[in-house]
Design a protein around this motif. Structure first.
Motif, PDB file in Angstrom:
ATOM      1  N   PRO A   1       2.491   5.513  -2.208  1.00 54.85           N
ATOM      2  CA  PRO A   1       1.875   6.701  -3.512  1.00 54.85           C
ATOM      3  C   PRO A   1       2.314   7.964  -3.174  1.00 54.85           C
ATOM      4  O   PRO A   1       1.702   8.889  -4.000  1.00 54.85           O
ATOM      5  CB  PRO A   1       0.267   6.437  -2.758  1.00 54.85           C
ATOM      6  CG  PRO A   1       0.980   4.765  -2.654  1.00 54.85           C
ATOM      7  CD  PRO A   1       1.891   4.979  -1.215  1.00 54.85           C
ATOM      8  N   SER A   2       2.407   8.657  -1.479  1.00 49.31           N
ATOM      9  CA  SER A   2       2.762  10.413  -1.836  1.00 49.31           C
ATOM     10  C   SER A   2       3.962  10.124  -2.422  1.00 49.31           C
ATOM     11  O   SER A   2       4.055  11.530  -2.456  1.00 49.31           O
ATOM     12  CB  SER A   2       2.997  10.474  -0.230  1.00 49.31           C
ATOM     13  OG  SER A   2       4.445   9.628   0.016  1.00 49.31           O
TER      14      SER A   2
ATOM     15  N   HIS B   1      -2.613   8.369  -9.534  1.00 54.27           N
ATOM     16  CA  HIS B   1      -3.993   8.460  -8.233  1.00 54.27           C
ATOM     17  C   HIS B   1      -3.638   8.057  -7.249  1.00 54.27           C
ATOM     18  O   HIS B   1      -3.376   6.457  -7.284  1.00 54.27           O
ATOM     19  CB  HIS B   1      -4.766   9.152  -8.357  1.00 54.27           C
ATOM     20  CG  HIS B   1      -4.733   9.871  -9.743  1.00 54.27           C
ATOM     21  ND1 HIS B   1      -4.248  11.400  -9.816  1.00 54.27           N
ATOM     22  CD2 HIS B   1      -5.223  10.082 -11.035  1.00 54.27           C
ATOM     23  CE1 HIS B   1      -4.838  11.767 -10.900  1.00 54.27           C
ATOM     24  NE2 HIS B   1      -4.877  10.995 -11.434  1.00 54.27           N
ATOM     25  N   HIS B   2      -3.149   8.335  -5.654  1.00 57.80           N
ATOM     26  CA  HIS B   2      -3.776   7.486  -4.714  1.00 57.80           C
ATOM     27  C   HIS B   2      -4.911   7.098  -4.746  1.00 57.80           C
ATOM     28  O   HIS B   2      -6.354   8.390  -3.554  1.00 57.80           O
ATOM     29  CB  HIS B   2      -2.581   7.547  -3.639  1.00 57.80           C
ATOM     30  CG  HIS B   2      -2.999   6.785  -2.421  1.00 57.80           C
ATOM     31  ND1 HIS B   2      -2.687   7.363  -0.933  1.00 57.80           N
ATOM     32  CD2 HIS B   2      -2.993   5.626  -1.614  1.00 57.80           C
ATOM     33  CE1 HIS B   2      -2.675   6.244  -0.351  1.00 57.80           C
ATOM     34  NE2 HIS B   2      -2.866   4.555  -1.123  1.00 57.80           N
TER      35      HIS B   2
ATOM     36  N   LEU C   1       0.126  -3.098  -1.465  1.00 52.90           N
ATOM     37  CA  LEU C   1       0.195  -2.322  -2.571  1.00 52.90           C
ATOM     38  C   LEU C   1      -0.900  -2.742  -3.661  1.00 52.90           C
ATOM     39  O   LEU C   1      -0.356  -3.310  -4.595  1.00 52.90           O
ATOM     40  CB  LEU C   1       1.043  -1.254  -2.619  1.00 52.90           C
ATOM     41  CG  LEU C   1       1.773  -0.440  -1.825  1.00 52.90           C
ATOM     42  CD1 LEU C   1       3.240  -0.069  -2.083  1.00 52.90           C
ATOM     43  CD2 LEU C   1       0.826   0.816  -1.657  1.00 52.90           C
TER      44      LEU C   1
ATOM     45  N   GLU D   1      -3.241   1.646  -4.559  1.00 52.59           N
ATOM     46  CA  GLU D   1      -3.833   2.124  -3.173  1.00 52.59           C
ATOM     47  C   GLU D   1      -2.979   0.951  -2.172  1.00 52.59           C
ATOM     48  O   GLU D   1      -2.818   0.028  -2.550  1.00 52.59           O
ATOM     49  CB  GLU D   1      -5.253   1.899  -3.344  1.00 52.59           C
ATOM     50  CG  GLU D   1      -6.270   1.420  -1.594  1.00 52.59           C
ATOM     51  CD  GLU D   1      -7.447   1.516  -2.371  1.00 52.59           C
ATOM     52  OE1 GLU D   1      -8.036   1.580  -1.012  1.00 52.59           O
ATOM     53  OE2 GLU D   1      -7.643   0.531  -2.866  1.00 52.59           O
ATOM     54  N   TRP D   2      -2.637   1.889  -1.595  1.00 50.26           N
ATOM     55  CA  TRP D   2      -2.459   1.321   0.500  1.00 50.26           C
ATOM     56  C   TRP D   2      -3.811   0.738   0.268  1.00 50.26           C
ATOM     57  O   TRP D   2      -4.579   0.687   1.730  1.00 50.26           O
ATOM     58  CB  TRP D   2      -1.717   2.057   1.225  1.00 50.26           C
ATOM     59  CG  TRP D   2      -1.209   1.715   3.048  1.00 50.26           C
ATOM     60  CD1 TRP D   2      -0.770   0.721   2.697  1.00 50.26           C
ATOM     61  CD2 TRP D   2      -1.757   2.224   3.351  1.00 50.26           C
ATOM     62  NE1 TRP D   2      -0.987   0.661   3.920  1.00 50.26           N
ATOM     63  CE2 TRP D   2      -1.259   0.984   4.488  1.00 50.26           C
ATOM     64  CE3 TRP D   2      -2.471   3.369   4.175  1.00 50.26           C
ATOM     65  CZ2 TRP D   2      -1.483   0.924   5.990  1.00 50.26           C
ATOM     66  CZ3 TRP D   2      -2.681   3.254   5.555  1.00 50.26           C
ATOM     67  CH2 TRP D   2      -2.007   2.488   6.892  1.00 50.26           C
TER      68      TRP D   2
END
Length: 427
Positions: free
Chosen positions: A370-371, A377-378, A404, A390-391
């Motif tokens: 995600p980064s 967006h995370h 994810l 999302e993790w």
């Protein structure tokens, strides 16, 4: 006496007959049922008593009674100038949520109530049905938390939905609760199968259809008793409101033999649970419903494009995707999706939903991907116009730490594909 004011029962959907100036007005003007898109924009027109095209937001918590003492009847406060927008106290009903419920009832197909959140709706549903046992599968961990709370109070027993031995323990009046598509994988379950099981065992069938809002799925076609949604997701659609929704199968909702139906009973119980939506959230909900079909169909189609691309990359066995990704899960990847006559294709004829899951080969890569992204967006939650990844371990401690969850927004799918690809390459 029931607190449900018939003049404000906007959650009851219109019928297709009569020339009533209320909920039936729109249907009576046309020779066929209006499309979902048109009903999303106009199903609440009969409530509007102002010349303003955009609905106003009302913040009042209480509403004046009639000045005529002869008109005073407990819990009935009908304004002759606005008979479908009449209220007593906002813990019972209020203008903005009444309009929101009117639209929801029309598009879902059953009398509808709103609550402060999806979990508040789930809790209200179980309080109303009051089962001794509930069969539930994986899915959203929050529902399992609500069941644990009720278990402390009433001894409610939780059974495994996909275990035949557990299903055999169900008795008359118990609940079979099916979440489809499933959180977080986006995979679907066969509602016709569980309707048959519920009938055999004398149970109620309830469905969490959050991941497949109209026009993707119509649970009432399968005789579901109550359809639940976290309205926060696709009905809200902009990541700016909390909402829960319960829609009741119409034959349950109707009054019978002088006794109130499920709709009025749930309205009265909500009055004491206190879990009503706020006026701002109701206003935001009406705004969001106007574009429901536009958003959901685009999001679902874009998700399908991304799932197809990821699947093809995995099959090729070459490149960054196949190097890092273990598998992808989505309803479209279930074996039944390839069969035009399958239960899955019949249950979800207009697309398989905007949410899917990616399992990375390592937990570390799942945590880092995600980064590396720019358009996703995370964040937790789903259903908004912006794409989210999302993790999942951040908010669900029970899930695989390689997972994810992807919620596709309304951006161009080619851009989202490019963003994912550069993220994989960065890893």
């Amino acid at each position: 006496m029931s607190s449900a004011n018939p003049a404000t029962a906007a959650g009851v959907p219109p019928t297709t007959s009569g020339s009533d100036k209320g909920p039936n007005q729109l249907a009576a003007a046309f020779s066929r049922e209006l499309s979902l898109a048109s009903r999303s924009v106009h199903a609440d027109d009969y409530i509007n008593n102002h010349r303003a095209v955009a609905p106003p937001m009302h913040v009042s918590t209480t509403f004046r009674y009639s000045n005529n003492p002869d008109d005073l009847t407990p819990w009935h406060n009908t304004d002759p100038a606005a008979p479908y927008d009449s209220h007593v106290y906002s813990r019972d009903s209020a203008p903005n949520t009444t309009r929101f419920e009117a639209i929801l009832a029309s598009v879902i197909g059953g009398p509808t109530l709103t609550y402060t959140s999806g979990l508040a709706a789930f809790y209200a549903m179980l309080v109303f049905l009051n089962p001794k046992r509930i069969a539930i599968g994986g899915g959203y961990h929050g529902c399992h938390g609500v069941i644990r709370l009720l278990s402390k109070l009433s001894g409610l027993e939780q059974l495994e939905l996909e275990d035949d031995a557990d299903l055999a323990k169900l008795q008359k009046g118990d609940v079979i609760h099916v979440e489809t598509p499933l959180n977080p994988t986006g995979e679907a379950r066969d509602l016709a199968y569980y309707r048959k099981k519920a009938d055999e065992l004398g149970c109620f069938l309830t469905v969490d259809a959050t991941f497949a809002p109209p026009p993707l799925m119509d649970p009432f076609q399968y005789g579901v008793d109550i359809v639940m949604h976290s309205g926060t997701k696709y009905f809200g659609g902009h990541s700016d409101l909390l909402s829960g929704v319960l829609s009741i199968r119409p034959d349950h909702a109707a009054d019978k033999d002088g006794k109130p139906g499920w709709y009025k009973q749930l309205v009265e119980e909500r009055l004491f649970l206190g879990s009503v939506m706020g006026s701002l959230e109701g206003w935001l909900g009406v705004r969001s419903m106007r574009t429901l079909e536009l958003r959901v169909m685009r999001q679902s189609a874009s998700a399908q494009q991304l799932v197809d691309w990821l699947s093809s990359e995995l099959k090729s066995g070459a490149g960054a995707v196949s190097d890092l990704v273990l598998k992808v899960q989505h309803a479209s990847l279930q074996p039944e999706a390839a069969d035009a006559n399958s239960w899955l294709r019949k249950q979800m004829p207009n697309g398989f939903g905007p949410v899917f899951s990616i399992y990375m080969k390592s937990e570390e890569d799942a945590k880092r991907l995600p980064s590396k992204l720019h358009l996703f967006h995370h964040a937790t939650s789903l259903g908004g116009v912006e794409s989210l990844i999302e993790w999942r371990a951040m908010s669900d401690l029970t899930c695989d730490k390689r997972l994810l969850r992807v919620s596709v927004g309304v951006e161009g799918w080619e851009d989202l594909k490019e963003d994912l690809l550069q993220g994989f390459r960065a890893l």
